[in-house]
Design a protein around this motif. Structure first.
Motif, PDB file in Angstrom:
ATOM      1  N   ILE A  88       0.867  -1.178   0.000  1.00 46.19           N
ATOM      2  CA  ILE A  88       0.000   0.000   0.000  1.00 46.19           C
ATOM      3  C   ILE A  88       0.899   1.221   0.000  1.00 46.19           C
ATOM      4  CG2 ILE A  88      -1.720   1.302   1.309  1.00 46.19           C
ATOM      5  CD1 ILE A  88      -2.682  -1.476   2.380  1.00 46.19           C
ATOM      6  N   VAL A  89       0.759   2.061  -1.020  1.00 42.29           N
ATOM      7  CA  VAL A  89       1.609   3.241  -1.137  1.00 42.29           C
ATOM      8  C   VAL A  89       0.847   4.521  -0.797  1.00 42.29           C
ATOM      9  CG1 VAL A  89       3.238   2.189  -2.747  1.00 42.29           C
ATOM     10  CG2 VAL A  89       1.239   3.391  -3.647  1.00 42.29           C
ATOM     11  N   LEU A  90      -0.482   4.407  -0.712  1.00 39.88           N
ATOM     12  CA  LEU A  90      -1.307   5.561  -0.359  1.00 39.88           C
ATOM     13  C   LEU A  90      -2.611   5.049   0.239  1.00 39.88           C
ATOM     14  CD1 LEU A  90      -1.277   8.698  -0.740  1.00 39.88           C
ATOM     15  CD2 LEU A  90      -2.549   8.325  -2.850  1.00 39.88           C
ATOM     16  N   ALA A  91      -3.010   5.665   1.344  1.00 39.73           N
ATOM     17  CA  ALA A  91      -4.278   5.300   1.982  1.00 39.73           C
ATOM     18  C   ALA A  91      -5.004   6.576   2.374  1.00 39.73           C
ATOM     19  CB  ALA A  91      -4.023   4.436   3.214  1.00 39.73           C
ATOM     20  N   SER A  92      -6.302   6.603   2.157  1.00 36.69           N
ATOM     21  CA  SER A  92      -7.087   7.790   2.462  1.00 36.69           C
ATOM     22  C   SER A  92      -7.234   7.969   3.975  1.00 36.69           C
ATOM     23  CB  SER A  92      -8.481   7.691   1.825  1.00 36.69           C
ATOM     24  OG  SER A  92      -9.237   6.661   2.439  1.00 36.69           O
ATOM     25  N   GLU A  93      -7.434   9.207   4.381  1.00 35.08           N
ATOM     26  CA  GLU A  93      -7.742   9.468   5.790  1.00 35.08           C
ATOM     27  C   GLU A  93      -9.178   9.057   6.078  1.00 35.08           C
ATOM     28  OE1 GLU A  93      -6.709  13.305   7.339  1.00 35.08           O
ATOM     29  OE2 GLU A  93      -4.787  13.305   6.278  1.00 35.08           O
ATOM     30  N   TYR A 109     -17.277 -13.424  11.752  1.00 33.50           N
ATOM     31  CA  TYR A 109     -17.331 -12.144  11.047  1.00 33.50           C
ATOM     32  C   TYR A 109     -17.339 -11.012  12.060  1.00 33.50           C
ATOM     33  CZ  TYR A 109     -18.792 -15.327   7.400  1.00 33.50           C
ATOM     34  OH  TYR A 109     -18.832 -16.379   6.517  1.00 33.50           O
ATOM     35  N   ALA A 110     -16.720  -9.901  11.695  1.00 33.93           N
ATOM     36  CA  ALA A 110     -16.711  -8.727  12.569  1.00 33.93           C
ATOM     37  C   ALA A 110     -16.544  -7.478  11.713  1.00 33.93           C
ATOM     38  CB  ALA A 110     -15.581  -8.817  13.587  1.00 33.93           C
ATOM     39  N   GLU A 111     -17.107  -6.386  12.195  1.00 35.44           N
ATOM     40  CA  GLU A 111     -16.941  -5.111  11.504  1.00 35.44           C
ATOM     41  C   GLU A 111     -15.546  -4.575  11.779  1.00 35.44           C
ATOM     42  OE1 GLU A 111     -20.165  -2.466  12.488  1.00 35.44           O
ATOM     43  OE2 GLU A 111     -21.443  -3.450  10.996  1.00 35.44           O
ATOM     44  N   VAL A 112     -14.875  -4.158  10.682  1.00 37.03           N
ATOM     45  CA  VAL A 112     -13.520  -3.632  10.759  1.00 37.03           C
ATOM     46  C   VAL A 112     -13.484  -2.291  10.039  1.00 37.03           C
ATOM     47  CG1 VAL A 112     -11.105  -4.016  10.117  1.00 37.03           C
ATOM     48  CG2 VAL A 112     -12.527  -5.948  10.835  1.00 37.03           C
ATOM     49  N   GLU A 113     -12.856  -1.319  10.674  1.00 36.58           N
ATOM     50  CA  GLU A 113     -12.697   0.008  10.070  1.00 36.58           C
ATOM     51  C   GLU A 113     -11.303   0.094   9.454  1.00 36.58           C
ATOM     52  OE1 GLU A 113     -13.260   4.717  11.242  1.00 36.58           O
ATOM     53  OE2 GLU A 113     -13.095   3.230  12.832  1.00 36.58           O
ATOM     54  N   ARG A 114     -11.285   0.500   8.187  1.00 38.21           N
ATOM     55  CA  ARG A 114     -10.028   0.647   7.440  1.00 38.21           C
ATOM     56  C   ARG A 114     -10.111   1.892   6.561  1.00 38.21           C
ATOM     57  NH1 ARG A 114      -7.078  -4.270   7.142  1.00 38.21           N
ATOM     58  NH2 ARG A 114      -8.256  -6.150   7.644  1.00 38.21           N
ATOM     59  N   PRO A 115      -8.976   2.330   6.000  1.00 39.69           N
ATOM     60  CA  PRO A 115      -9.035   3.412   5.026  1.00 39.69           C
ATOM     61  C   PRO A 115     -10.006   3.065   3.890  1.00 39.69           C
ATOM     62  CG  PRO A 115      -6.775   3.072   5.693  1.00 39.69           C
ATOM     63  CD  PRO A 115      -7.584   1.952   6.298  1.00 39.69           C
ATOM     64  N   ALA A 116     -10.778   4.057   3.462  1.00 40.57           N
ATOM     65  CA  ALA A 116     -11.801   3.833   2.436  1.00 40.57           C
ATOM     66  C   ALA A 116     -11.196   3.626   1.047  1.00 40.57           C
ATOM     67  CB  ALA A 116     -12.780   5.005   2.410  1.00 40.57           C
ATOM     68  N   ARG A 117     -10.040   4.222   0.799  1.00 43.78           N
ATOM     69  CA  ARG A 117      -9.391   4.109  -0.509  1.00 43.78           C
ATOM     70  C   ARG A 117      -7.901   3.841  -0.319  1.00 43.78           C
ATOM     71  NH1 ARG A 117     -12.376   8.251  -0.301  1.00 43.78           N
ATOM     72  NH2 ARG A 117     -10.731   9.772  -0.208  1.00 43.78           N
ATOM     73  N   GLY A 127       5.084 -10.250 -14.116  1.00 40.18           N
ATOM     74  CA  GLY A 127       6.204  -9.601 -13.451  1.00 40.18           C
ATOM     75  C   GLY A 127       6.282  -8.117 -13.727  1.00 40.18           C
ATOM     76  N   ALA A 128       5.290  -7.583 -14.449  1.00 39.68           N
ATOM     77  CA  ALA A 128       5.276  -6.148 -14.765  1.00 39.68           C
ATOM     78  C   ALA A 128       4.786  -5.348 -13.560  1.00 39.68           C
ATOM     79  CB  ALA A 128       4.372  -5.883 -15.964  1.00 39.68           C
ATOM     80  N   LYS A 129       5.416  -4.190 -13.347  1.00 35.60           N
ATOM     81  CA  LYS A 129       5.004  -3.303 -12.252  1.00 35.60           C
ATOM     82  C   LYS A 129       3.646  -2.688 -12.576  1.00 35.60           C
ATOM     83  CE  LYS A 129       9.620  -2.115 -10.699  1.00 35.60           C
ATOM     84  NZ  LYS A 129      10.626  -1.060 -10.528  1.00 35.60           N
ATOM     85  N   GLN A 130       2.782  -2.665 -11.569  1.00 35.50           N
ATOM     86  CA  GLN A 130       1.438  -2.115 -11.726  1.00 35.50           C
ATOM     87  C   GLN A 130       1.076  -1.284 -10.502  1.00 35.50           C
ATOM     88  OE1 GLN A 130      -0.429  -2.616 -14.439  1.00 35.50           O
ATOM     89  NE2 GLN A 130       0.854  -4.167 -15.390  1.00 35.50           N
ATOM     90  N   GLU A 131       0.097  -0.408 -10.670  1.00 41.46           N
ATOM     91  CA  GLU A 131      -0.517   0.292  -9.547  1.00 41.46           C
ATOM     92  C   GLU A 131      -2.017   0.189  -9.713  1.00 41.46           C
ATOM     93  OE1 GLU A 131       0.697   4.278  -8.617  1.00 41.46           O
ATOM     94  OE2 GLU A 131       2.701   3.626  -8.024  1.00 41.46           O
ATOM     95  N   LEU A 132      -2.707   0.071  -8.599  1.00 39.07           N
ATOM     96  CA  LEU A 132      -4.151  -0.085  -8.595  1.00 39.07           C
ATOM     97  C   LEU A 132      -4.741   0.842  -7.550  1.00 39.07           C
ATOM     98  CD1 LEU A 132      -6.772  -1.687  -9.343  1.00 39.07           C
ATOM     99  CD2 LEU A 132      -6.080  -3.361  -7.626  1.00 39.07           C
ATOM    100  N   ASP A 133      -5.672   1.687  -7.975  1.00 39.44           N
ATOM    101  CA  ASP A 133      -6.431   2.513  -7.041  1.00 39.44           C
ATOM    102  C   ASP A 133      -7.732   1.786  -6.750  1.00 39.44           C
ATOM    103  OD1 ASP A 133      -4.689   4.757  -6.752  1.00 39.44           O
ATOM    104  OD2 ASP A 133      -5.275   5.429  -8.751  1.00 39.44           O
ATOM    105  N   ALA A 134      -8.063   1.663  -5.469  1.00 38.27           N
ATOM    106  CA  ALA A 134      -9.244   0.890  -5.106  1.00 38.27           C
ATOM    107  C   ALA A 134     -10.033   1.591  -4.010  1.00 38.27           C
ATOM    108  CB  ALA A 134      -8.827  -0.496  -4.633  1.00 38.27           C
ATOM    109  N   ASP A 135     -11.355   1.351  -4.043  1.00 39.36           N
ATOM    110  CA  ASP A 135     -12.227   1.787  -2.959  1.00 39.36           C
ATOM    111  C   ASP A 135     -13.242   0.678  -2.728  1.00 39.36           C
ATOM    112  OD1 ASP A 135     -13.999   2.000  -5.092  1.00 39.36           O
ATOM    113  OD2 ASP A 135     -14.219   4.156  -4.961  1.00 39.36           O
ATOM    114  N   GLY A 136     -14.143   0.889  -1.793  1.00 34.46           N
ATOM    115  CA  GLY A 136     -15.182  -0.091  -1.526  1.00 34.46           C
ATOM    116  C   GLY A 136     -14.623  -1.426  -1.067  1.00 34.46           C
ATOM    117  N   ILE A 137     -15.314  -2.492  -1.450  1.00 38.32           N
ATOM    118  CA  ILE A 137     -14.937  -3.837  -1.008  1.00 38.32           C
ATOM    119  C   ILE A 137     -13.555  -4.238  -1.524  1.00 38.32           C
ATOM    120  CG2 ILE A 137     -16.102  -5.046  -2.910  1.00 38.32           C
ATOM    121  CD1 ILE A 137     -15.999  -6.258   0.731  1.00 38.32           C
ATOM    122  N   LEU A 138     -13.155  -3.752  -2.701  1.00 35.19           N
ATOM    123  CA  LEU A 138     -11.829  -4.082  -3.218  1.00 35.19           C
ATOM    124  C   LEU A 138     -10.739  -3.493  -2.320  1.00 35.19           C
ATOM    125  CD1 LEU A 138      -9.949  -5.378  -5.261  1.00 35.19           C
ATOM    126  CD2 LEU A 138     -10.260  -3.356  -6.735  1.00 35.19           C
ATOM    127  N   ALA A 139     -10.907  -2.247  -1.871  1.00 32.15           N
ATOM    128  CA  ALA A 139      -9.925  -1.630  -0.978  1.00 32.15           C
ATOM    129  C   ALA A 139      -9.833  -2.409   0.329  1.00 32.15           C
ATOM    130  CB  ALA A 139     -10.293  -0.168  -0.703  1.00 32.15           C
TER     131      ALA A 139
END
Length: 184
Positions: A88-93, A109-117, A127-139
């Protein structure tokens, strides 16, 4: 492809910090394919290599079915993502709360609070370098699986009391299974 056994709490290997992959080769791609088949069979939406007792920084994710269930009423879709050495190189407040579960902590199961994005940097299947921006369930899923690579479980994000209860329950169940195995 073949199904791999998923290790379950209280297995101490779940606390292992996974090793970086130095080369995305055929062995790593086979591992990813086996992990994906295992994850779909479980069924789950994410799986870290350590959950199949391989301490490598590899995860597979597919939230397409979960998103389809939420949005379209369950149209079967597949959109697997393969990540090697993810970080993770960036996480939202801003945060979000999701009810999380884990294939290594079944039926809890339990509710967990994490950065939204989040922004994740990783190597893909080639083997190629990639970056992915994610929100919601993917984040949430990305953060959950990357935690696994660092020996962290989602129950580490809940209260100490709840976590201790869960660990005690799974330790008791493991002891019971071991005793039954001794009797067989």
């Amino acid at each position: 492809m073949s199904l791999k056994p998923i290790i379950i709490l209280p297995d101490t290997r779940l606390r292992t910090i996974s090793e970086a992959v130095t080369n995305v080769d055929g062995n790593i791609r086979t591992l990813m394919d086996d992990m994906l088949e295992t994850m779909y069979d479980a069924p789950g939406i994410g799986l870290a290599a350590i959950q199949v007792a391989v301490p490598k920084r590899v995860i597979v994710i597919d939230v397409a079915k979960r998103e389809a269930d939420e949005e379209e009423g369950g149209v079967e879709k597949k959109n697997p993502i393969f990540l090697v050495n993810p970080e993770i190189v960036l996480a939202s407040e801003e945060t979000s709360v999701y009810e999380e579960g884990c294939l290594s902590i079944p039926e809890y199961y339990a509710e967990v609070e994490r950065p939204a994005r989040v922004r994740v940097r990783y190597l893909d299947r080639t083997g190629a370098k990639q970056e992915l921006d994610a929100d919601g369930i993917l984040a949430t899923c990305l953060q959950h699986e990357i935690d696994h690579l660092n020996g962290v479980l989602f129950i580490d994000h809940i209260s100490r009391l709840k976590r201790e209860r869960v660990v005690k329950k799974f330790a008791k169940e493991a002891k019971r299974r071991a005793e039954e195995g001794d009797l067989a």
